[in-house]
Motif scaffolding. Sequence first.
Motif, PDB file in Angstrom:
ATOM      1  N   ARG B 596       0.856  -1.191   0.000  1.00 35.23           N
ATOM      2  CA  ARG B 596       0.000   0.000   0.000  1.00 35.23           C
ATOM      3  C   ARG B 596       0.893   1.242   0.000  1.00 35.23           C
ATOM      4  O   ARG B 596       1.697   1.430   0.908  1.00 35.23           O
ATOM      5  CB  ARG B 596      -0.842  -0.031   1.272  1.00 35.23           C
ATOM      6  CG  ARG B 596      -1.987   0.944   1.360  1.00 35.23           C
ATOM      7  CD  ARG B 596      -2.659   0.794   2.712  1.00 35.23           C
ATOM      8  NE  ARG B 596      -1.743   1.205   3.775  1.00 35.23           N
ATOM      9  CZ  ARG B 596      -1.618   2.489   4.166  1.00 35.23           C
ATOM     10  NH1 ARG B 596      -2.352   3.441   3.632  1.00 35.23           N
ATOM     11  NH2 ARG B 596      -0.753   2.794   5.119  1.00 35.23           N
ATOM     12  N   GLY B 598       0.380   4.608   0.587  1.00 31.72           N
ATOM     13  CA  GLY B 598      -0.484   5.703   1.063  1.00 31.72           C
ATOM     14  C   GLY B 598      -1.942   5.560   0.676  1.00 31.72           C
ATOM     15  O   GLY B 598      -2.707   6.515   0.787  1.00 31.72           O
ATOM     16  N   HIS B 599      -2.332   4.399   0.207  1.00 32.04           N
ATOM     17  CA  HIS B 599      -3.683   4.228  -0.302  1.00 32.04           C
ATOM     18  C   HIS B 599      -4.627   3.672   0.768  1.00 32.04           C
ATOM     19  O   HIS B 599      -4.195   3.238   1.844  1.00 32.04           O
ATOM     20  CB  HIS B 599      -3.646   3.276  -1.511  1.00 32.04           C
ATOM     21  CG  HIS B 599      -4.858   3.392  -2.379  1.00 32.04           C
ATOM     22  ND1 HIS B 599      -5.082   4.472  -3.182  1.00 32.04           N
ATOM     23  CD2 HIS B 599      -5.914   2.555  -2.557  1.00 32.04           C
ATOM     24  CE1 HIS B 599      -6.236   4.302  -3.824  1.00 32.04           C
ATOM     25  NE2 HIS B 599      -6.754   3.142  -3.458  1.00 32.04           N
ATOM     26  N   ARG B 615      -3.775  -2.817   6.141  1.00 28.41           N
ATOM     27  CA  ARG B 615      -3.157  -1.487   6.032  1.00 28.41           C
ATOM     28  C   ARG B 615      -1.727  -1.481   6.563  1.00 28.41           C
ATOM     29  O   ARG B 615      -1.388  -0.805   7.537  1.00 28.41           O
ATOM     30  CB  ARG B 615      -3.979  -0.395   6.693  1.00 28.41           C
ATOM     31  CG  ARG B 615      -4.372  -0.579   8.134  1.00 28.41           C
ATOM     32  CD  ARG B 615      -4.834   0.727   8.724  1.00 28.41           C
ATOM     33  NE  ARG B 615      -3.822   1.773   8.577  1.00 28.41           N
ATOM     34  CZ  ARG B 615      -4.025   3.047   8.909  1.00 28.41           C
ATOM     35  NH1 ARG B 615      -5.187   3.420   9.360  1.00 28.41           N
ATOM     36  NH2 ARG B 615      -3.052   3.918   8.770  1.00 28.41           N
ATOM     37  N   GLY B 618       3.146   2.361   4.369  1.00 25.38           N
ATOM     38  CA  GLY B 618       3.616   2.704   3.026  1.00 25.38           C
ATOM     39  C   GLY B 618       3.316   4.157   2.733  1.00 25.38           C
ATOM     40  O   GLY B 618       2.201   4.632   2.938  1.00 25.38           O
ATOM     41  N   LEU B 619       4.325   4.891   2.257  1.00 26.00           N
ATOM     42  CA  LEU B 619       4.145   6.308   1.905  1.00 26.00           C
ATOM     43  C   LEU B 619       3.469   6.429   0.546  1.00 26.00           C
ATOM     44  O   LEU B 619       3.622   5.559  -0.308  1.00 26.00           O
ATOM     45  CB  LEU B 619       5.506   6.999   1.814  1.00 26.00           C
ATOM     46  CG  LEU B 619       6.147   7.539   3.084  1.00 26.00           C
ATOM     47  CD1 LEU B 619       7.563   8.003   2.767  1.00 26.00           C
ATOM     48  CD2 LEU B 619       5.331   8.707   3.622  1.00 26.00           C
ATOM     49  N   GLY B 620       2.795   7.537   0.364  1.00 24.11           N
ATOM     50  CA  GLY B 620       2.228   7.811  -0.952  1.00 24.11           C
ATOM     51  C   GLY B 620       3.341   8.037  -1.965  1.00 24.11           C
ATOM     52  O   GLY B 620       4.435   8.482  -1.604  1.00 24.11           O
ATOM     53  N   ARG B 631      12.316   2.205   2.810  1.00 20.18           N
ATOM     54  CA  ARG B 631      12.545   1.747   4.173  1.00 20.18           C
ATOM     55  C   ARG B 631      11.236   1.489   4.902  1.00 20.18           C
ATOM     56  O   ARG B 631      11.129   0.603   5.729  1.00 20.18           O
ATOM     57  CB  ARG B 631      13.380   2.798   4.908  1.00 20.18           C
ATOM     58  CG  ARG B 631      14.049   2.263   6.163  1.00 20.18           C
ATOM     59  CD  ARG B 631      15.137   3.194   6.650  1.00 20.18           C
ATOM     60  NE  ARG B 631      14.655   4.463   7.124  1.00 20.18           N
ATOM     61  CZ  ARG B 631      15.049   5.648   6.641  1.00 20.18           C
ATOM     62  NH1 ARG B 631      15.926   5.692   5.658  1.00 20.18           N
ATOM     63  NH2 ARG B 631      14.578   6.767   7.141  1.00 20.18           N
ATOM     64  N   THR B 632      10.233   2.312   4.608  1.00 19.83           N
ATOM     65  CA  THR B 632       8.990   2.217   5.384  1.00 19.83           C
ATOM     66  C   THR B 632       7.968   1.274   4.758  1.00 19.83           C
ATOM     67  O   THR B 632       6.973   0.951   5.396  1.00 19.83           O
ATOM     68  CB  THR B 632       8.349   3.604   5.523  1.00 19.83           C
ATOM     69  OG1 THR B 632       8.228   4.177   4.225  1.00 19.83           O
ATOM     70  CG2 THR B 632       9.205   4.505   6.396  1.00 19.83           C
TER      71      THR B 632
END
Lengths: 121, 735
Positions: B596, B598-599, B615, B618-620, B631-632
């Motif tokens: 994901r 950022g979704h 969920r 995850g960054l957008g 990394r995230t």
Amino acid sequence: MSNFSVSFRHRDDICVLDLTGELDAHTAAEFEAALQKCVTEGDCKLVVQGKDLQYISSAGLGVFMAFIEPVRDGGGDIKVAGLQPRVFTVFDLLGFPLLFDILDTEDEAVARFNGSPADQS
Amino acid sequence: MPELPQPIVQFRSLLPAGRAGHIALVVAAAVLFSALAVAHSGFSLIGAPVTSLTRALINVGSVGFATLVYFAATPWFERAGYDPLRTLWRALLTAGGLLMAMVVLRMFVGEGQMNPRTSLSGDIETAIATVVLAFMETSFAVVILHSIRPLVLFRRTRVTRRIWQAMLATMGLAALSTALLLPSANPSLVTSLLLFVSVAPMVYCAFRLGWIVPLTFRHKLMSMVFSAGLAGLIGLVLFQQFVGLASAVGSFAGDRVPYVHLFSRSLGEIVVFSLVFGLLYTITAVLSLLFHLPTTQAFAQQTGEIRAFKALAELSSEVLDRDQLVETISGSPVLAGIAESAWIALIDPASGSLTPQVVAASGVTKQDAIRLVAIEALVEDVAHSTMPILLGTAAADHRVRATHGDHLGSLAVLPLVAGGQSYGALFAAKAMTDGFEDDDVAALATFAGQAALALSHASLFQDALEKERLARELALAREVQQRLLPQTLPEIEGVEIAVAEHPAQEIAGDYYDVVDLGEGCFGILVADVAGKGAAAAFYMAQLKGVFQSAAKMTASPGAFLALANEALTPSLARRAFISATYGIVDTREGTFTVARAGHCPTVMAREGDGPWLLRADGLGIGLDAGPLFRRTLREQVVHLSPGDVFTLYTDGLVEARNNEGDEYGYERLTDAVHDLRKRAATDILAGLLVDQRGFAEGNQLADDLTVVVLKWNGTANLLDHPETAEPFTIRPAFA
């Protein structure tokens, strides 16, 4: 039709922006203008008080993205405080907590400015 | 039988025409007068009584002379036009000048002598004075007649002209009827009869005062003064004549000799009749002007409006093209004769400037119009008060920059306001100071109001055109965008897929795609570009390009999203980002791996358990250039069980609101999917949308909406079943 407003307060050298209402594609321009004013006037330590913010859309988040870089380049930061859970979810889903200091209260945000320097990774 | 020509018409037609004819008339008059002058002087010097025939000849000759002078002067007076005010003013000047000259001459002459035996001049000095003054008095009478003629013949009919001619004819005949008489003799019955007959056309002509009505108040006042002055002058000359005649015979005081009568009784009578008519006419004119003064205002208003509306009728038939419209608006005051030059300055916010621009000018160049006055200040003032600004002496106003050579005497500035919106101002200028009368301003104001209305119509029309053009372009863009979405979905063994997409606007920022990755793997992408409209559509097209080229390079959703992030971030605007969920179904392994960016979290429903929101972090896409993103980012691996349902969607689904402003939200969504989980994928999707629309109570979608429902009908994943409380594991995308 617009039920969004933004107002300024100063706490020492920190500018607090109180957001009220819904920040969406239509009202984003207003918020953008407010942030632009801060940057133009040299205010770089910004706290966005979001306790009265009812809603934020991706366009609203885009405004944060647009300003974080120039503000940090100016030696300041944008910290977000007091978000309602529903609004925080939107910030959180996109991963904003990884990029921004998002704090429970305005005082914490101000303290973060005054105490330890912004510990952005 | 040939029709007899009208006598007067015949007479007119006998007159020589053209310049040569005019010269011939002048020469004939001069020759005739010279002959008469010589005769008068000669007979006066001889001192012997003249025969009746001689006297008759002199009288007839004199009447002929007067007639010639009248016709010789006609072209000169006709060339001057029919403006009443100018006619009266010129008459006053000419008559005044002549009278002055006559008075001065009489002063020099001293005492005049009349020989009682001959009824002619008694000495050579009187004879010379008689000749000169007879000429001048005749000229005076002709000037009066010619000055009044255009006024009498104002809006003439054939009858009017006939009556004017009849009046002159009876005057001439009455004068001729005395040709045989001595100056002192009583007039004959014929003369009296002819005089009586001439009274009727005189009275008729004296009441031909139609020219008075259309005059403005100021012009009426001026006409009244001029007429009164003229009446005074005529009265003075007449008085002189009567006083002289009353003294009859013997010697006269220098200023009392009825010289023209001494010269010729008939000529004297023509002069007297003409002056009596002149006096009658000027007095009726003065009285009529006086009575018409109070009604001027109403009449002026009326004519002003008639003029404005006439011009507007032409305006409204114009095409609704702004450029053409402003040309017409600026040209009309000049065409209508209200102003000598006019220009129009418009505030056009569409041009990105609030400074009024001179868009059209008439009778002056745009550059001059800008130079002459402070356009911006005047437009602002006039828009502020919404009242016309009238500068009677333009040069005295600080907003006027014109110098003496620019001939800017008076300026009227009219606001162009329609529907509460100010479009700018209409400027009208005249070289004369105080050049605009009330009726002019009334006409201009009415006109400006209507012109503003026409402008607002044109602007609405333009907006509508622009809207239509945009709508067409958007529809086209929408069509192109629609082709970016998959036209068919691949058949996947053991997986049902159902998709719904619905743009909130013509162009959406949502994207989804399904791709066969080979070896029993299928990738499902759902993405949402922040913002809507054209920019979002561009990013979406870019995302599709990345997806089509990079998806097959990896079997890891996280790896693909990282690739997409690195490929798209440089080209995304600072405020733009994309959120995406990418899931890969491995039909052979029986897993669903999802990452994901950022979704919105994927909803997972399972027989006898759940539901869950997947969920992982995850960054957008577009928020970070790379390292932090990698990394995230986490991947979530689901070990599939038959009947598992995965719902991927964009935020339009959860952000739909009811009338209370509540959002549909994640809880209702997961509940709905959970309730529907046993059905086929298409039914789940349909049921979900019904539930969501039902909640939203028919409110318009604020955001784009895309929903993809996956249902796993394959076998359970038995190979590697970890012992966890939840049916999935979370791992970093990049270890």
